[in-house]
Design a protein around this motif. Structure first.
Motif, PDB file in Angstrom:
ATOM      1  N   MET A 265     -32.830   5.677  10.990  1.00 62.24           N
ATOM      2  CA  MET A 265     -33.586   6.586  10.143  1.00 62.24           C
ATOM      3  C   MET A 265     -34.163   7.726  10.975  1.00 62.24           C
ATOM      4  SD  MET A 265     -35.610   3.880   7.688  1.00 62.24           S
ATOM      5  CE  MET A 265     -36.334   5.200   6.708  1.00 62.24           C
ATOM      6  N   LYS A 266     -34.480   8.826  10.310  1.00 59.69           N
ATOM      7  CA  LYS A 266     -34.980  10.005  10.984  1.00 59.69           C
ATOM      8  C   LYS A 266     -36.353  10.376  10.432  1.00 59.69           C
ATOM      9  CE  LYS A 266     -33.617  14.784  12.036  1.00 59.69           C
ATOM     10  NZ  LYS A 266     -32.563  15.807  11.868  1.00 59.69           N
ATOM     11  N   PHE A 267     -37.284  10.728  11.337  1.00 61.98           N
ATOM     12  CA  PHE A 267     -38.639  11.084  10.953  1.00 61.98           C
ATOM     13  C   PHE A 267     -39.015  12.382  11.661  1.00 61.98           C
ATOM     14  CE2 PHE A 267     -38.162   6.524  10.826  1.00 61.98           C
ATOM     15  CZ  PHE A 267     -38.662   6.182   9.587  1.00 61.98           C
ATOM     16  N   SER A 268     -39.888  13.155  11.049  1.00 60.76           N
ATOM     17  CA  SER A 268     -40.299  14.426  11.649  1.00 60.76           C
ATOM     18  C   SER A 268     -41.325  14.228  12.754  1.00 60.76           C
ATOM     19  CB  SER A 268     -40.872  15.362  10.579  1.00 60.76           C
ATOM     20  OG  SER A 268     -39.880  15.710   9.635  1.00 60.76           O
ATOM     21  N   THR A 269     -42.278  13.313  12.540  1.00 56.16           N
ATOM     22  CA  THR A 269     -43.338  13.095  13.517  1.00 56.16           C
ATOM     23  C   THR A 269     -43.595  11.600  13.688  1.00 56.16           C
ATOM     24  OG1 THR A 269     -45.154  13.073  11.914  1.00 56.16           O
ATOM     25  CG2 THR A 269     -44.457  15.237  12.762  1.00 56.16           C
ATOM     26  N   ALA A 270     -44.341  11.266  14.736  1.00 51.43           N
ATOM     27  CA  ALA A 270     -44.720   9.874  14.956  1.00 51.43           C
ATOM     28  C   ALA A 270     -45.594   9.366  13.815  1.00 51.43           C
ATOM     29  CB  ALA A 270     -45.452   9.751  16.290  1.00 51.43           C
ATOM     30  N   ARG A 271     -46.430  10.236  13.266  1.00 51.75           N
ATOM     31  CA  ARG A 271     -47.271   9.824  12.129  1.00 51.75           C
ATOM     32  C   ARG A 271     -46.417   9.474  10.917  1.00 51.75           C
ATOM     33  NH1 ARG A 271     -51.056  13.964  14.055  1.00 51.75           N
ATOM     34  NH2 ARG A 271     -52.945  12.929  14.791  1.00 51.75           N
ATOM     35  N   ASP A 272     -45.342  10.222  10.701  1.00 53.77           N
ATOM     36  CA  ASP A 272     -44.439   9.903   9.593  1.00 53.77           C
ATOM     37  C   ASP A 272     -43.822   8.517   9.790  1.00 53.77           C
ATOM     38  OD1 ASP A 272     -44.912  12.344   8.399  1.00 53.77           O
ATOM     39  OD2 ASP A 272     -43.150  13.304   9.287  1.00 53.77           O
ATOM     40  N   PHE A 273     -43.445   8.213  11.011  1.00 50.25           N
ATOM     41  CA  PHE A 273     -42.898   6.889  11.309  1.00 50.25           C
ATOM     42  C   PHE A 273     -43.945   5.813  11.015  1.00 50.25           C
ATOM     43  CE2 PHE A 273     -42.432   3.251  14.091  1.00 50.25           C
ATOM     44  CZ  PHE A 273     -41.089   2.940  14.001  1.00 50.25           C
ATOM     45  N   ALA A 274     -45.176   6.042  11.476  1.00 48.32           N
ATOM     46  CA  ALA A 274     -46.233   5.050  11.281  1.00 48.32           C
ATOM     47  C   ALA A 274     -46.539   4.847   9.799  1.00 48.32           C
ATOM     48  CB  ALA A 274     -47.486   5.482  12.029  1.00 48.32           C
ATOM     49  N   ARG A 275     -46.525   5.934   9.033  1.00 43.36           N
ATOM     50  CA  ARG A 275     -46.792   5.808   7.595  1.00 43.36           C
ATOM     51  C   ARG A 275     -45.667   5.056   6.883  1.00 43.36           C
ATOM     52  NH1 ARG A 275     -47.670  11.544   7.876  1.00 43.36           N
ATOM     53  NH2 ARG A 275     -49.868  12.040   8.268  1.00 43.36           N
ATOM     54  N   ALA A 276     -44.431   5.335   7.277  1.00 42.92           N
ATOM     55  CA  ALA A 276     -43.289   4.704   6.615  1.00 42.92           C
ATOM     56  C   ALA A 276     -43.166   3.231   6.961  1.00 42.92           C
ATOM     57  CB  ALA A 276     -42.005   5.436   7.002  1.00 42.92           C
ATOM     58  N   ARG A 277     -43.596   2.870   8.179  1.00 43.37           N
ATOM     59  CA  ARG A 277     -43.502   1.482   8.653  1.00 43.37           C
ATOM     60  C   ARG A 277     -42.125   0.878   8.336  1.00 43.37           C
ATOM     61  NH1 ARG A 277     -47.979  -0.641  10.629  1.00 43.37           N
ATOM     62  NH2 ARG A 277     -49.981   0.387  10.244  1.00 43.37           N
ATOM     63  N   PRO A 278     -41.057   1.441   8.879  1.00 45.32           N
ATOM     64  CA  PRO A 278     -39.722   0.898   8.601  1.00 45.32           C
ATOM     65  C   PRO A 278     -39.585  -0.523   9.121  1.00 45.32           C
ATOM     66  CG  PRO A 278     -39.651   2.420  10.453  1.00 45.32           C
ATOM     67  CD  PRO A 278     -41.019   2.543   9.867  1.00 45.32           C
ATOM     68  N   ASP A 279     -38.781  -1.298   8.441  1.00 46.70           N
ATOM     69  CA  ASP A 279     -38.527  -2.663   8.904  1.00 46.70           C
ATOM     70  C   ASP A 279     -37.796  -2.611  10.234  1.00 46.70           C
ATOM     71  OD1 ASP A 279     -39.704  -3.846   6.715  1.00 46.70           O
ATOM     72  OD2 ASP A 279     -37.835  -3.876   5.553  1.00 46.70           O
ATOM     73  N   LEU A 280     -38.301  -3.344  11.200  1.00 43.19           N
ATOM     74  CA  LEU A 280     -37.690  -3.391  12.521  1.00 43.19           C
ATOM     75  C   LEU A 280     -37.265  -4.827  12.817  1.00 43.19           C
ATOM     76  CD1 LEU A 280     -40.237  -1.233  14.580  1.00 43.19           C
ATOM     77  CD2 LEU A 280     -38.135  -0.474  13.471  1.00 43.19           C
ATOM     78  N   PRO A 281     -36.117  -5.019  13.450  1.00 40.26           N
ATOM     79  CA  PRO A 281     -35.695  -6.368  13.807  1.00 40.26           C
ATOM     80  C   PRO A 281     -36.643  -6.978  14.825  1.00 40.26           C
ATOM     81  CG  PRO A 281     -34.273  -4.727  14.836  1.00 40.26           C
ATOM     82  CD  PRO A 281     -35.157  -3.992  13.888  1.00 40.26           C
ATOM     83  N   ASP A 282     -36.682  -8.295  14.881  1.00 38.94           N
ATOM     84  CA  ASP A 282     -37.493  -8.978  15.887  1.00 38.94           C
ATOM     85  C   ASP A 282     -36.996  -8.622  17.285  1.00 38.94           C
ATOM     86  OD1 ASP A 282     -38.895 -10.199  13.862  1.00 38.94           O
ATOM     87  OD2 ASP A 282     -37.685 -12.035  13.901  1.00 38.94           O
ATOM     88  N   GLY A 283     -37.878  -8.748  18.248  1.00 33.36           N
ATOM     89  CA  GLY A 283     -37.493  -8.479  19.626  1.00 33.36           C
ATOM     90  C   GLY A 283     -38.247  -7.297  20.197  1.00 33.36           C
ATOM     91  N   VAL A 284     -37.835  -6.875  21.387  1.00 36.50           N
ATOM     92  CA  VAL A 284     -38.508  -5.800  22.109  1.00 36.50           C
ATOM     93  C   VAL A 284     -38.150  -4.448  21.487  1.00 36.50           C
ATOM     94  CG1 VAL A 284     -38.738  -4.627  24.335  1.00 36.50           C
ATOM     95  CG2 VAL A 284     -38.564  -7.131  24.245  1.00 36.50           C
ATOM     96  N   VAL A 285     -39.167  -3.623  21.235  1.00 35.48           N
ATOM     97  CA  VAL A 285     -38.979  -2.272  20.723  1.00 35.48           C
ATOM     98  C   VAL A 285     -39.000  -1.306  21.906  1.00 35.48           C
ATOM     99  CG1 VAL A 285     -39.892  -0.460  19.229  1.00 35.48           C
ATOM    100  CG2 VAL A 285     -40.120  -2.867  18.563  1.00 35.48           C
TER     101      VAL A 285
END
Length: 276
Positions: free
Chosen positions: A1-21
């Motif tokens: 997925m693509k986001f404009s800013t880090a805040r947009d990412f934080a607001r969207a809270r996309p599902d992330l697989p388990d493990g190290v990010v």
């Protein structure tokens, strides 16, 4: 997925697989693909590329992109926002042209490392940034792991500070100090951490808590890791004054990098701690 800013990412809270990010801060697209692929091969479950990165061609794991540029005015806010959104997840953060090396990493994964740190009640691992260089640096799209690269095996000095922290300096920033921006002088940093409620990103990219920025826990020595980086060598070698001292780049302390943790362990540049 693509986001404009880090805040947009934080607001969207996309599902992330388990493990190290993995957060890959991209000042440019130089070696971004190589950095991402190494992280995926080491076991990162998802890569969040921030800034001037390409749409990485199949890095080998889940991938998100944030277009916000991680320039000096933005990077503290970007890291604070992302690490807050990733609270209680293990996160590794690197710049493009950087490569993580940890003890026994040829046979163990990031998941093994974070499991050990969790058992030891450690929220972070401290790493030292060692400069990679060559008389002719690899092209932007070239993988530095596939060409001869060198680093300094000697010439480092440390300043112990409060709360078991250690500020290490040396490498090209010591040998070519006059060409090194102040923000690239320190080479110690918590490169992998598990953010909690108390995490505050400082201007020097430390994390405002003794256990995040410390080398060891109170009860015994912990592993330390390395970040092999071309960031300083590129900045220094691009300086207008560098050609007059370029003959000093290779010196008796230069040694070929073998891309193994055993080489750095043997030189005492990283430590396994009590990790058996």
């Amino acid at each position: 997925m693509k986001f404009s800013t880090a805040r947009d990412f934080a607001r969207a809270r996309p599902d992330l697989p388990d493990g190290v990010v993995a957060i890959l801060l991209c000042e440019s697209d130089r070696h971004a693909d190589a950095s991402a692929k190494r992280l995926a091969a080491q076991g990162a479950s998802v890569i969040i590329a921030v800034g001037a990165s390409p749409t990485l061609p199949d890095p080998g794991c889940a991938f998100h992109r944030i277009d916000q540029a991680p320039n000096p005015k933005e990077v503290v806010q970007i890291l604070q926002t992302l690490l807050t959104a990733l609270k209680d997840r293990w996160v590794i953060w690197l710049w493009n042209s950087e490569f993580f090396v940890f003890p026994f990493g040829e046979a163990r994964s990031l998941a093994d490392l974070t499991a050990f740190l969790g058992d030891e009640r450690r929220p972070a691992i401290q790493a030292y940034t060692f400069d990679l260089y060559a008389k002719q640096l690899p092209a932007p799209a070239e993988d530095p792991q596939q060409v001869p690269m060198y680093f300094d095996r000697i010439g480092y000095y440390a300043f112990p500070e409060a709360d078991r922290t250690l500020r290490l300096r040396g490498g090209l920033g010591w040998r070519f100090e006059e060409f090194t921006p102040p923000d690239l002088q320190p080479i110690s940093r918590a490169v992998m951490l598990k953010p909690g409620e108390d995490l505050v990103v400082g201007k020097d990219l430390t994390f405002g808590g003794a256990e995040y920025d410390s080398v060891n826990c109170p009860w015994h020595r912990n592993p330390t890791a390395a970040v092999m980086s071309l960031r300083r060598s590129r900045r220094i070698m691009a300086h207008p004054g560098f050609p007059s001292v370029a003959h000093k780049l290779m010196w008796p302390g230069s040694t070929p990098f073998e891309w193994t943790s055993s080489q750095l362990l043997g030189l005492g540049m990283i430590e396994p701690g009590q990790w058996f």
